[in-house]
Design a protein around this motif. Structure first.
Motif, mmCIF file in Angstrom:
data_model
loop_
_atom_site.group_PDB
_atom_site.id
_atom_site.type_symbol
_atom_site.label_atom_id
_atom_site.label_comp_id
_atom_site.label_asym_id
_atom_site.label_seq_id
_atom_site.Cartn_x
_atom_site.Cartn_y
_atom_site.Cartn_z
ATOM 1 N N UNK A 84 27.398 -67.427 -48.554
ATOM 2 C CA UNK A 84 28.033 -68.467 -47.747
ATOM 3 C C UNK A 84 27.007 -69.373 -47.066
ATOM 4 N N UNK A 85 25.788 -68.872 -46.878
ATOM 5 C CA UNK A 85 24.756 -69.643 -46.169
ATOM 6 C C UNK A 85 23.585 -70.040 -47.053
ATOM 7 N N UNK A 86 23.706 -69.801 -48.340
ATOM 8 C CA UNK A 86 22.594 -70.044 -49.252
ATOM 9 C C UNK A 86 22.170 -71.513 -49.297
ATOM 10 N N UNK A 87 23.109 -72.427 -49.355
ATOM 11 C CA UNK A 87 22.770 -73.843 -49.513
ATOM 12 C C UNK A 87 22.348 -74.513 -48.212
ATOM 13 N N UNK A 88 23.095 -74.274 -47.136
ATOM 14 C CA UNK A 88 22.816 -74.986 -45.887
ATOM 15 C C UNK A 88 21.899 -74.238 -44.945
ATOM 16 N N UNK A 89 21.591 -72.969 -45.225
ATOM 17 C CA UNK A 89 20.744 -72.201 -44.332
ATOM 18 C C UNK A 89 21.509 -71.757 -43.098
ATOM 19 N N UNK A 90 20.774 -71.347 -42.087
ATOM 20 C CA UNK A 90 21.372 -70.797 -40.871
ATOM 21 C C UNK A 90 21.014 -71.658 -39.667
ATOM 22 N N UNK A 91 22.019 -72.023 -38.889
ATOM 23 C CA UNK A 91 21.767 -72.779 -37.670
ATOM 24 C C UNK A 91 21.614 -71.847 -36.470
ATOM 25 N N UNK A 92 22.020 -70.596 -36.636
ATOM 26 C CA UNK A 92 21.875 -69.570 -35.608
ATOM 27 C C UNK A 92 21.619 -68.243 -36.299
ATOM 28 N N UNK A 93 21.007 -67.330 -35.584
ATOM 29 C CA UNK A 93 20.791 -65.998 -36.128
ATOM 30 C C UNK A 93 21.769 -64.984 -35.535
ATOM 31 N N UNK A 94 22.675 -65.463 -34.702
ATOM 32 C CA UNK A 94 23.687 -64.583 -34.119
ATOM 33 C C UNK A 94 24.770 -64.298 -35.152
ATOM 34 N N UNK A 95 25.202 -63.030 -35.197
ATOM 35 C CA UNK A 95 26.201 -62.610 -36.173
ATOM 36 C C UNK A 95 27.066 -61.504 -35.574
ATOM 37 N N UNK A 96 28.320 -61.480 -35.984
ATOM 38 C CA UNK A 96 29.204 -60.369 -35.629
ATOM 39 C C UNK A 96 29.180 -59.399 -36.801
ATOM 40 N N UNK A 97 28.716 -58.186 -36.547
ATOM 41 C CA UNK A 97 28.574 -57.197 -37.613
ATOM 42 C C UNK A 97 29.913 -56.518 -37.901
ATOM 43 N N UNK A 98 30.165 -56.206 -39.172
ATOM 44 C CA UNK A 98 31.470 -55.651 -39.553
ATOM 45 C C UNK A 98 31.665 -54.190 -39.151
ATOM 46 N N UNK A 99 30.592 -53.449 -38.945
ATOM 47 C CA UNK A 99 30.701 -52.015 -38.677
ATOM 48 C C UNK A 99 31.331 -51.716 -37.319
#
Length: 155
Positions: A84-99
């Motif tokens: 999902x982020x391969x083309x545009x890269x990441x604007x933030x490194x914050x993520x909600x983890x699924x576990x």
């Protein structure tokens, strides 16, 4: 045919060097990566990105562990996230983890083999070696003007 790639990235994912420092570090990386034989030079790609990119270890990745709950993060979830982020890269490194549905930084995920995030990368293709040792990493960081990390990918 498969390839191995030894990447050197800044320890700070947002940091990028100037051209002169990048050239110095790439030249040192070429010296430190032995040639496959007398006729072949090691291929080195130097990349600058506007946004943070994931620097993947590809098939070396065995598992990802959550820094919040120590649970395993499903590799399929990770693959979908990366796609999902391969083309545009990441604007933030914050993520909600699924576990555990907690919020953390991508940098804090525990990758078994190291992976990273960067706006700058020196990629050494088929370097005829695996990891740089601590002294070599320190020399690469000094040449670049910033501490560095390494990622070893098998593609």
């Amino acid at each position: 045919m498969s390839d191995d790639v030894l990447s050197v990235i800044p320890a700070d994912p947002w940091w990028r060097p100037g051209q002169e420092a990048a050239d110095r570090a790439a030249a040192l990386a070429a010296e430190l990566a032995p040639m496959l034989d007398d006729d072949d030079e090691v291929e080195i790609d130097v990349s600058w990105h506007e946004t943070v990119q994931f620097v993947d270890c590809y098939s070396n990745l065995m598992r990802i562990t959550c820094p919040l709950c120590a649970g395993s993060i499903d590799l399929e979830w990770w693959q979908e996230f990366g796609d999902a982020h391969e083309d545009e890269g990441l604007s933030t490194l914050e993520v909600q983890v699924p576990c555990c549905s907690g919020s953390t930084s991508l940098e804090d995920l525990r990758f078994d083999w190291p992976c990273g995030f960067a706006r700058f990368e020196i990629a050494i293709w088929n370097p005829n070696r695996t990891w740089f040792d601590d002294d070599e990493l320190a020399a690469l960081g000094a040449a670049l003007g910033h501490p560095v990390r390494q990622i070893y990918a098998h593609i």
